[in-house]
Enzyme design. Structure first.
Site, PDB file in Angstrom:
ATOM      1  N   TYR A  36      27.016   3.679  41.590  1.00  0.00           N
ATOM      2  CA  TYR A  36      26.687   2.296  42.130  1.00  0.00           C
ATOM      3  C   TYR A  36      25.243   2.495  42.296  1.00  0.00           C
ATOM      4  O   TYR A  36      24.623   1.186  41.849  1.00  0.00           O
ATOM      5  CB  TYR A  36      27.220   2.627  43.608  1.00  0.00           C
ATOM      6  CG  TYR A  36      26.691   1.539  44.716  1.00  0.00           C
ATOM      7  CD1 TYR A  36      27.115   0.122  44.639  1.00  0.00           C
ATOM      8  CD2 TYR A  36      25.376   1.829  45.576  1.00  0.00           C
ATOM      9  CE1 TYR A  36      26.568  -0.712  45.219  1.00  0.00           C
ATOM     10  CE2 TYR A  36      24.886   0.994  46.388  1.00  0.00           C
ATOM     11  CZ  TYR A  36      25.407  -0.453  46.161  1.00  0.00           C
ATOM     12  OH  TYR A  36      24.779  -1.486  46.833  1.00  0.00           O
ATOM     13  N   GLU A  95      28.292  -5.004  53.526  1.00  0.00           N
ATOM     14  CA  GLU A  95      27.392  -4.466  54.354  1.00  0.00           C
ATOM     15  C   GLU A  95      27.317  -4.513  55.829  1.00  0.00           C
ATOM     16  O   GLU A  95      26.976  -3.619  56.506  1.00  0.00           O
ATOM     17  CB  GLU A  95      26.013  -5.159  53.791  1.00  0.00           C
ATOM     18  CG  GLU A  95      25.393  -4.734  52.620  1.00  0.00           C
ATOM     19  CD  GLU A  95      24.820  -3.522  52.260  1.00  0.00           C
ATOM     20  OE1 GLU A  95      24.615  -2.664  53.441  1.00  0.00           O
ATOM     21  OE2 GLU A  95      24.712  -2.928  51.040  1.00  0.00           O
ATOM     22  N   TRP A 125      26.843   4.094  53.706  1.00  0.00           N
ATOM     23  CA  TRP A 125      27.286   3.396  52.620  1.00  0.00           C
ATOM     24  C   TRP A 125      28.280   4.055  51.818  1.00  0.00           C
ATOM     25  O   TRP A 125      29.355   3.129  51.438  1.00  0.00           O
ATOM     26  CB  TRP A 125      26.059   2.635  51.567  1.00  0.00           C
ATOM     27  CG  TRP A 125      26.457   1.789  50.507  1.00  0.00           C
ATOM     28  CD1 TRP A 125      26.512   2.326  49.052  1.00  0.00           C
ATOM     29  CD2 TRP A 125      27.333   0.662  50.564  1.00  0.00           C
ATOM     30  NE1 TRP A 125      27.109   1.306  48.630  1.00  0.00           N
ATOM     31  CE2 TRP A 125      27.486   0.084  49.435  1.00  0.00           C
ATOM     32  CE3 TRP A 125      27.457  -0.257  51.928  1.00  0.00           C
ATOM     33  CZ2 TRP A 125      28.136  -1.026  49.276  1.00  0.00           C
ATOM     34  CZ3 TRP A 125      28.064  -1.501  51.658  1.00  0.00           C
ATOM     35  CH2 TRP A 125      28.256  -1.995  50.403  1.00  0.00           C
TER      36      TRP A 125
END
Length: 194
Positions: A26, A48, A56
């Site tokens: 990522y 988000e 995350w």
């Protein structure tokens, strides 16, 4: 002849990136890369928001399941989801089972459909906050990377006014970083200024 061990060069990444291969992929291939597609931007904004209060990597590990249960982030299909469908999702361990967040995805889809169309794209609206050009920051360390900015404050207020949820300034700044509106790769990162 050099051994394989000697030929592998250690890659420096931003300090927030762990050794998890999913996280590294990522970081290396998505984070900070400009997104100029309405549906992809919408997906990232929703994810988000799902991250709020969590890390995350937690969301990243559940991203594929989110895509499955939210119809590939097809906005019209998301907006049409019933309360019963959303209630069932609260039992799915493949996503974050927070009622406000799960129902917030549908609320965001409604807000999107009310305010964005071919006449005013979500891409144009979002990118207008940075004059349609990525902001290239050059932080030396993570401590120089802000959690919010004046721009993320403005984006947050504008999205809330349009009816979006889980779009506080901190979430908006993380979204800006993820979607490439801001490049916050640190100077020691191999992705710096790429």
């Amino acid at each position: 002849m050099p051994t394989a061990k000697n030929t592998i060069k250690e890659i420096n990444r931003c300090g927030w990136c762990s050794n998890d291969p999913l996280y590294q992929d990522y970081h290396d291939n998505e984070w900070g890369v400009p997104i100029k597609d309405d549906q992809q931007l919408f997906e990232m904004l929703c994810l988000e928001g799902a991250q709020a209060g969590l890390s995350w990597i937690t969301v990243l590990k559940k991203r594929e399941r989110y895509r499955q249960v939210f119809h590939g982030f097809d906005i019209e299909k998301m907006a049409a989801m019933s309360d019963q469908e959303l209630e069932r999702l609260l039992k799915d361990p493949g996503i974050i089972r927070n009622k406000l967040k799960v129902f917030g995805f549908r609320k965001n889809a409604h807000a999107y459909l009310e305010h964005f169309s071919e006449q005013q794209s979500f891409v144009d609206f979002i990118w207008s906050f940075v004059d349609h050009q990525p902001l290239i920051n050059q932080p030396k360390t993570l401590s120089e990377v802000p959690a919010t900015t004046e721009i993320s404050d403005k984006m947050s207020k504008a999205l809330k006014k349009k009816g979006f949820t889980f779009v506080g300034s901190t979430i908006c700044y993380a979204f800006m970083q993820a979607a490439g509106l801001v490049d916050d790769h640190t100077r020691d990162c191999f992705r710096f200024n790429k």
